[in-house]
Design a protein around this motif. Structure first.
Motif, PDB file in Angstrom:
ATOM      1  N   CYS A   8     103.176  28.240  42.242  1.00 21.52           N
ATOM      2  CA  CYS A   8     103.121  29.043  41.862  1.00 21.52           C
ATOM      3  C   CYS A   8     101.722  30.635  41.732  1.00 21.52           C
ATOM      4  CB  CYS A   8     102.440  29.333  40.338  1.00 21.52           C
ATOM      5  SG  CYS A   8     102.086  30.798  39.826  1.00 21.52           S
ATOM      6  N   PRO A  10     101.268  33.534  42.324  1.00 22.91           N
ATOM      7  CA  PRO A  10     101.134  34.938  42.012  1.00 22.91           C
ATOM      8  C   PRO A  10     101.035  36.179  42.816  1.00 22.91           C
ATOM      9  CG  PRO A  10      98.863  34.103  41.912  1.00 22.91           C
ATOM     10  CD  PRO A  10      99.842  33.127  42.202  1.00 22.91           C
ATOM     11  N   HIS A 142     102.300  29.553  31.993  1.00 21.70           N
ATOM     12  CA  HIS A 142     102.031  30.427  32.971  1.00 21.70           C
ATOM     13  C   HIS A 142     102.424  31.091  34.054  1.00 21.70           C
ATOM     14  CE1 HIS A 142      99.442  28.739  36.958  1.00 21.70           C
ATOM     15  NE2 HIS A 142     100.648  29.989  37.275  1.00 21.70           N
ATOM     16  N   HIS A 146     100.657  35.151  33.784  1.00 20.06           N
ATOM     17  CA  HIS A 146     100.822  36.199  34.994  1.00 20.06           C
ATOM     18  C   HIS A 146     100.871  37.590  34.394  1.00 20.06           C
ATOM     19  CE1 HIS A 146      98.901  33.620  37.485  1.00 20.06           C
ATOM     20  NE2 HIS A 146     100.103  32.634  37.932  1.00 20.06           N
ATOM     21  N   HIS A 152      94.699  32.883  38.258  1.00 18.14           N
ATOM     22  CA  HIS A 152      94.410  31.522  37.955  1.00 18.14           C
ATOM     23  C   HIS A 152      92.911  30.755  37.641  1.00 18.14           C
ATOM     24  CE1 HIS A 152      97.773  31.548  40.586  1.00 18.14           C
ATOM     25  NE2 HIS A 152      98.512  30.557  39.608  1.00 18.14           N
ATOM     26  N   TYR A 208      96.044  25.023  37.812  1.00 14.31           N
ATOM     27  CA  TYR A 208      96.632  24.542  38.004  1.00 14.31           C
ATOM     28  C   TYR A 208      96.149  22.774  38.018  1.00 14.31           C
ATOM     29  CZ  TYR A 208      98.880  27.299  42.217  1.00 14.31           C
ATOM     30  OH  TYR A 208      99.405  28.910  42.412  1.00 14.31           O
TER      31      TYR A 208
HETATM   32 ZN    ZN Z   1     100.195  30.726  38.924  1.00 15.52          ZN
END
Ligand code: ZN
Length: 244
Positions: A8, A10, A142, A146, A152, A208
Motif C-alpha cells: 500500500c 501512501p 488501513h 491513512h 505505517h 504490514y
Molecule cells: Zn499503507
C-alpha cells in the motif's frame, strides 16, 4: 497468492511546502516544534497531517461502484469513528474531499490533509481489494487510517524488525517493485516526533504483515485484521471530543 504483502503506498506529497501549508491551516498543532525533531531545517519537512477534531469529511466514489460495494466500504471505514472525533459524509459525488477509486487492483491513499492538495481530477484513494476478498476489511481500515493521517507502523522509529534486506528486495523485485519504493514504504523509519511518543505496535492495522523468510532469525507479523487497542487509543488522543 502473497497478496498480504502487496504494497500500500501512501502517496507522497509532491509539494512539501504546500503540504505543510494546508496541514497547518487545517490544524496549527500539525507543526512540530524544532526541538522535538532535532535540527530545525529537518523539522520543516516534518509535520503531521491530522484534520481538525470534529471535522466532517465528505467521501465519494471516483468511478462507478455498485451500491453494495460502497456500503461495504462505508461500514468498515466507520469503525474508526467509534474512536476518532471525525465524521464521514458519504456523498454521491466524485468531487468529495476523499475520492475513492475502486476500479483497479492497487490500494493506496493520500495521507491526512494531503487529500486537499490532490487535483479534483484525481482520486485521493484507491481501494482495489474487493468485498469478497478476505483482506477487504483490513485494507479498508488501513487506507482510512491513512485518511486520518496515520503512517505505517512498521516504519515506527522503534520498530525492531530484523529485515533480511536482500531477500526483501528480491521479493518485491519479482513483482516489479524497485528498491527505492521498498525503502520508502517499508524500510525508512519515520521521525520520532511524528510517532507522538507512542510505543511501537506490531498489532496495528497500519503494520504490514512480515513473512518469516523476509527476516533474519525467528520473526514475523501476521495479517492484522482489526484496529488494535493502541490504534484506538491513538486516534482518540489525536481526535478528542471538542469541549465547547
Ligand atoms: Zn499503507
Amino acid at each position: 497468492m502473497m497478496c498480504d504483502l502487496l504494497l500500500c503506498k501512501p502517496l507522497p506529497a509532491l509539494d512539501i511546502a504546500a503540504s505543510r501549508r494546508v496541514a497547518l491551516a487545517e490544524r496549527p498543532t500539525n507543526a512540530l516544534s524544532a526541538s522535538s525533531s532535532g535540527r530545525s531545517k529537518r523539522a520543516l519537512g516534518q509535520f503531521s497531517k491530522f484534520w481538525a477534531p470534529g471535522r466532517t469529511l465528505t467521501v465519494g466514489f471516483f468511478n462507478e461502484t455498485p451500491v453494495e460495494h460502497q456500503a461495504a466500504i462505508e461500514k468498515v471505514a466507520r469503525q474508526w469513528l467509534c474512536w476518532a472525533n471525525l465524521k464521514f459524509d458519504f456523498v454521491d459525488s466524485p468531487f468529495a474531499d476523499i475520492r475513492i477509486y475502486t476500479g483497479g487492483e492497487d490500494n493506496y491513499s493520500q495521507v491526512g490533509t494531503d487529500a486537499l492538495l490532490a487535483s479534483p481530477m484525481d482520486a485521493t484513494m484507491a481501494l482495489g481489494t474487493k468485498p469478497d476478498d478476505p483482506l477487504f476489511g483490513r485494507t479498508v481500515l488501513h487506507e482510512f487510517g491513512h485518511v486520518l493521517g496515520l503512517l505505517h507502523e512498521h516504519q515506527h522509529p522503534k520498530a525492531d524488525i530484523p529485515w533480511d534486506v536482500p531477500k526483501l528486495y528480491a521479493y518485491f523485485a519479482a513483482k516489479g517493485i524497485d528498491q527505492q519504493t521498498v525503502d520508502i514504504n517499508l524500510l525508512d523509519k519515520i521521525d520520532k516526533a511524528l510517532a507522538k511518543g507512542t510505543a511501537y505496535d506490531r498489532t496495528s492495522i497500519m503494520h504490514y504483515s512480515v513473512l518469516q523468510e523476509q527476516t533474519v532469525g525467528d520473526w514475523e507479523v501476521g495479517i492484522n485484521h482489526t484496529l488494535s487497542r493502541r490504534d484506538r487509543k491513538f486516534v482518540r488522543r489525536i481526535y478528542p471530543e471538542v469541549v465547547a
